[in-house]
Design a protein around this motif. Structure first.
Motif, PDB file in Angstrom:
ATOM      1  N   ALA A  12     -11.057  -8.538  11.557  1.00 38.87           N
ATOM      2  CA  ALA A  12     -11.686  -7.259  11.186  1.00 38.87           C
ATOM      3  C   ALA A  12     -12.298  -6.631  12.437  1.00 38.87           C
ATOM      4  CB  ALA A  12     -12.743  -7.479  10.113  1.00 38.87           C
ATOM      5  N   ALA A  13     -12.980  -7.459  13.252  1.00 39.35           N
ATOM      6  CA  ALA A  13     -13.637  -6.959  14.468  1.00 39.35           C
ATOM      7  C   ALA A  13     -12.621  -6.424  15.466  1.00 39.35           C
ATOM      8  CB  ALA A  13     -14.475  -8.069  15.094  1.00 39.35           C
ATOM      9  N   ARG A  14     -11.399  -6.900  15.395  1.00 42.27           N
ATOM     10  CA  ARG A  14     -10.378  -6.477  16.350  1.00 42.27           C
ATOM     11  C   ARG A  14      -9.430  -5.414  15.776  1.00 42.27           C
ATOM     12  NH1 ARG A  14      -8.833 -10.566  20.582  1.00 42.27           N
ATOM     13  NH2 ARG A  14     -10.809 -11.582  21.076  1.00 42.27           N
ATOM     14  N   GLY A  15      -9.754  -4.927  14.607  1.00 41.97           N
ATOM     15  CA  GLY A  15      -8.949  -3.852  14.034  1.00 41.97           C
ATOM     16  C   GLY A  15      -7.556  -4.285  13.599  1.00 41.97           C
ATOM     17  N   VAL A  16      -7.431  -5.561  13.220  1.00 42.34           N
ATOM     18  CA  VAL A  16      -6.141  -6.043  12.704  1.00 42.34           C
ATOM     19  C   VAL A  16      -6.211  -6.002  11.181  1.00 42.34           C
ATOM     20  CG1 VAL A  16      -4.500  -7.958  12.696  1.00 42.34           C
ATOM     21  CG2 VAL A  16      -5.890  -7.524  14.731  1.00 42.34           C
ATOM     22  N   LEU A  17      -5.215  -5.390  10.580  1.00 42.45           N
ATOM     23  CA  LEU A  17      -5.232  -5.139   9.138  1.00 42.45           C
ATOM     24  C   LEU A  17      -4.812  -6.380   8.342  1.00 42.45           C
ATOM     25  CD1 LEU A  17      -5.464  -2.743   7.031  1.00 42.45           C
ATOM     26  CD2 LEU A  17      -2.968  -2.539   7.285  1.00 42.45           C
ATOM     27  N   GLU A  18      -5.597  -6.713   7.331  1.00 45.00           N
ATOM     28  CA  GLU A  18      -5.192  -7.820   6.454  1.00 45.00           C
ATOM     29  C   GLU A  18      -4.143  -7.304   5.469  1.00 45.00           C
ATOM     30  OE1 GLU A  18      -8.240  -9.959   4.298  1.00 45.00           O
ATOM     31  OE2 GLU A  18      -6.759 -11.387   3.547  1.00 45.00           O
ATOM     32  N   VAL A  19      -3.056  -8.063   5.317  1.00 40.05           N
ATOM     33  CA  VAL A  19      -2.028  -7.664   4.355  1.00 40.05           C
ATOM     34  C   VAL A  19      -1.750  -8.810   3.392  1.00 40.05           C
ATOM     35  CG1 VAL A  19      -0.931  -6.011   5.914  1.00 40.05           C
ATOM     36  CG2 VAL A  19      -0.119  -8.388   5.867  1.00 40.05           C
ATOM     37  N   ASP A  20      -1.010  -8.496   2.362  1.00 40.51           N
ATOM     38  CA  ASP A  20      -0.786  -9.421   1.274  1.00 40.51           C
ATOM     39  C   ASP A  20       0.655  -9.209   0.808  1.00 40.51           C
ATOM     40  OD1 ASP A  20      -1.417 -11.205  -0.676  1.00 40.51           O
ATOM     41  OD2 ASP A  20      -2.381  -9.737  -1.991  1.00 40.51           O
ATOM     42  N   THR A  21       1.518 -10.185   1.009  1.00 32.55           N
ATOM     43  CA  THR A  21       2.936 -10.018   0.667  1.00 32.55           C
ATOM     44  C   THR A  21       3.355 -11.075  -0.356  1.00 32.55           C
ATOM     45  OG1 THR A  21       3.670 -11.421   2.482  1.00 32.55           O
ATOM     46  CG2 THR A  21       3.442  -9.067   2.965  1.00 32.55           C
ATOM     47  N   PRO A  22       4.498 -10.881  -1.022  1.00 24.54           N
ATOM     48  CA  PRO A  22       4.875 -11.801  -2.105  1.00 24.54           C
ATOM     49  C   PRO A  22       5.064 -13.253  -1.649  1.00 24.54           C
ATOM     50  CG  PRO A  22       6.237  -9.834  -2.165  1.00 24.54           C
ATOM     51  CD  PRO A  22       5.463  -9.782  -0.885  1.00 24.54           C
ATOM     52  N   VAL A  23       4.641 -14.130  -2.527  1.00 26.11           N
ATOM     53  CA  VAL A  23       4.886 -15.557  -2.328  1.00 26.11           C
ATOM     54  C   VAL A  23       6.276 -15.901  -2.878  1.00 26.11           C
ATOM     55  CG1 VAL A  23       4.234 -17.754  -3.354  1.00 26.11           C
ATOM     56  CG2 VAL A  23       2.504 -16.361  -2.232  1.00 26.11           C
ATOM     57  N   LEU A  24       6.635 -15.207  -3.946  1.00 22.48           N
ATOM     58  CA  LEU A  24       7.946 -15.404  -4.552  1.00 22.48           C
ATOM     59  C   LEU A  24       8.888 -14.298  -4.076  1.00 22.48           C
ATOM     60  CD1 LEU A  24       9.828 -16.835  -6.532  1.00 22.48           C
ATOM     61  CD2 LEU A  24       8.744 -15.598  -8.400  1.00 22.48           C
ATOM     62  N   GLY A  25       9.709 -14.642  -3.086  1.00 26.14           N
ATOM     63  CA  GLY A  25      10.628 -13.653  -2.521  1.00 26.14           C
ATOM     64  C   GLY A  25      11.994 -13.735  -3.182  1.00 26.14           C
ATOM     65  N   ARG A  26      12.852 -12.774  -2.823  1.00 22.20           N
ATOM     66  CA  ARG A  26      14.209 -12.751  -3.372  1.00 22.20           C
ATOM     67  C   ARG A  26      15.045 -13.938  -2.901  1.00 22.20           C
ATOM     68  NH1 ARG A  26      16.041  -7.650  -5.454  1.00 22.20           N
ATOM     69  NH2 ARG A  26      14.566  -6.213  -4.525  1.00 22.20           N
ATOM     70  N   VAL A  27      14.919 -14.246  -1.596  1.00 16.70           N
ATOM     71  CA  VAL A  27      15.724 -15.341  -1.026  1.00 16.70           C
ATOM     72  C   VAL A  27      14.817 -16.283  -0.237  1.00 16.70           C
ATOM     73  CG1 VAL A  27      17.864 -14.019  -0.863  1.00 16.70           C
ATOM     74  CG2 VAL A  27      16.259 -14.000   1.052  1.00 16.70           C
ATOM     75  N   GLY A  28      15.379 -17.444   0.101  1.00 15.96           N
ATOM     76  CA  GLY A  28      14.637 -18.427   0.885  1.00 15.96           C
ATOM     77  C   GLY A  28      14.841 -18.191   2.372  1.00 15.96           C
TER      78      GLY A  28
END
Lengths: 190, 315
Positions: B29-45
């Motif tokens: 947060a202090a360095r201006g890096v954005l937290e993101v959240d992506t799927p755990v269950l993807g289409r492929v492995g």
């Protein structure tokens, strides 16, 4: 017979390897960087006590060994076999060979409880309790004036075991011994 | 049959985990890096021959959030990080759990050394010995085994490995274990060498065949991939990221061929990810750090089980 895959490996698991019953004592899953995985497994042969390390391909399966550890009371020897009885009230008896008893022979005392490893219902190893109380059947008389400090002498115990005892210990006395290193601990109380 | 229900570790350990998460978030947060959240269950492995993503209804549990995060980068996210759940089938041991936490982050326009310096800054307050040493892959193997990897071949690697195992009293035939996959021998040698490293060390400049998703250095003699090893434990794997969709596709196909050779199930390519590379992934450096392992080293635990409330055998 049940079998275990490497991802079920954990310490304490009893497995059959090259026809020998073994216990896994340590399982290390190894997968450097982006490399293929294997398991580095430390095993103890339950018959011989030998410990060694072996590599398994990850995903490999090995057979489970039908091994149980039970406490049993020592009854007697008929000269060839050593007879033990379950302590669960079933009075069920098992005969252990001299090979299964091994070095524990020197610590066999009637009515004492021992840890027996059964493989396919037959004893394969016998472990003495860590401490045991035994009578000194032979030792040289102590020298007058000697006290608790310093000096020891050999003594033969009722089971045939030889231990070093302090000079003040006399023949006929009961002493407490550590069976893991055959060291004198103290005079038995009461 | 009893059902053990109790979690592993204790309240002190669970607090340490929460505090570590809070620290990581505040650092970025202090360095201006954005937290993101992506799927755990993807289409492929994942095609990587060394990884198997657990399949699930609708696709596969992700072995890392990499492809999704790169799609965000291609869409102009700027610097991003994620505290992600990652899954790898069959990886159970003191230092492995099939489900674990990865801290993964990407720095557009940074090179891999700039990212290593940020890792020094991130880990310095947590573990002793930072900033970490830097050593190339080649120098490490030369140091530990006296082996020059690019002037030797699989037979030499097998011999050195066998001798090393024998010296330790470990039974096993590396050639049989590799099952025809010669690169495995080099990777195992590398792994054995890493286990000898106590002080924090960045291993840099990997053989091109082990580039994974890293770009090659100019001239192509080595790949801009690095790993961080602390106390003999691999903590992180990072790249100067490969941005070229053509090369990326070729590497995926090479992975599939290697998987087929190993008798592993085929994995379809992640086409949306490749399409994102076509659209343009900005030049960037990225790294994934095993958070549970950091916790293990911080607390002096011998096994992940001591720092995870519900490790594999406790679920």
């Amino acid at each position: 017979m049940a079998s275990y895959s490497t991802n079920e490996f954990r310490s304490g698991l009893k497995v059959l390897l090259d026809g020998e019953p073994c216990a896994i004592t340590e399982n290390e899953f190894v997968k450097p960087g982006k490399g293929q995985a294997f398991n580095r497994v430390r095993l103890r042969n339950l018959k011989t006590g030998r410990v060694w390390e072996r590599t398994f391909k990850s995903g490999e399966t090995i057979e489970a060994a039908d091994v149980m550890e039970l406490d049993m009371e020592y009854l007697y020897t008929d000269g060839e076999f050593y007879h033990f009885m379950k302590t669960d009230g079933s009075f069920e008896q098992f005969a252990a060979s001299a090979a299964a008893v091994g070095d524990t022979k020197a610590w066999l005392k009637e009515q004492e409880s021992y840890q027996i490893v059964l493989w396919n219902e037959a004893p394969i190893s016998v472990t003495a309790p860590n401490f045991i109380e035994l009578e000194v059947v032979q030792t040289d008389p102590g020298i007058k004036g000697d006290t608790a400090q310093g000096g020891s002498k050999p003594a033969t115990l009722s089971t045939g075991a030889m231990v070093k005892v302090p000079l003040f210990v006399n023949q006929g006395e009961v002493i407490r011994v550590d069976t893991r290193n055959a060291e004198y601990q103290s005079r038995a109380k009461g | 049959m009893t059902h053990p229900w109790a979690p592993g570790g204790d309240l002190t350990g669970w607090r340490a985990r929460a505090e570590l998460f809070a620290y990581l978030r505040s650092f970025f947060a202090a360095r201006g890096v954005l937290e993101v959240d992506t799927p755990v269950l993807g289409r492929v492995g994942v095609t990587d021959p060394a990884l198997d993503a657990p399949t699930a209804e609708g696709g596969a549990l992700q072995s890392s959030p990499e492809y999704f995060m790169k799609r965000l980068l291609a869409a102009g996210s700027g610097p991003i990080y994620q505290l992600a759940r990652a899954f790898r089938s069959g990886e159970v041991g003191h230092r492995h759990n099939p489900e674990f936490v990865l801290l993964e982050w990407y720095r557009p326009d940074w090179d891999d050394e700039a990212l290593r310096q940020e890792m020094d800054a991130l880990l310095g307050p947590l573990l002793p010995g930072f900033p970490a040493r830097r050593q190339t892959f080649g120098a490490l193997l030369k140091d530990v085994f006296g082996l020059v990897w690019d002037r030797t071949g699989p037979e030499d690697w097998a011999k050195v490995l066998q001798a090393h195992w024998a010296q330790r009293g470990q039974e096993g035939d590396p050639v049989a274990l590799a099952a025809g996959d010669e690169l495995s021998l080099l990777e195992w040698l590398y792994g054995e060498a890493c286990e000898t490293l106590e002080a924090p060390t960045f291993i840099t400049d990997f053989p091109p065949a082990l580039a994974s998703l890293a770009t090659l250095r100019p001239g192509g003699a080595t790949a801009a991939r690095f790993e961080l090893v602390v106390g003999g434990v691999e903590l992180a794997n990072g790249f100067q990221e490969l941005c070229c969709p053509v090369t990326q596709r070729a590497r995926f196909e090479a992975d599939r061929a290697r998987r087929a050779g190993l008798g592993k199930r085929d994995v379809p390519l992640d086409e949306p990810f490749l399409a994102a590379l076509e659209a343009g992934l900005p030049p960037c450096a990225g790294v994934a750090l095993g958070v549970d392992r950091v916790l293990m080293l911080m607390t002096g635990a011998r096994s992940l089980d001591e720092v995870m409330p519900f490790s594999w055998h406790r679920r």
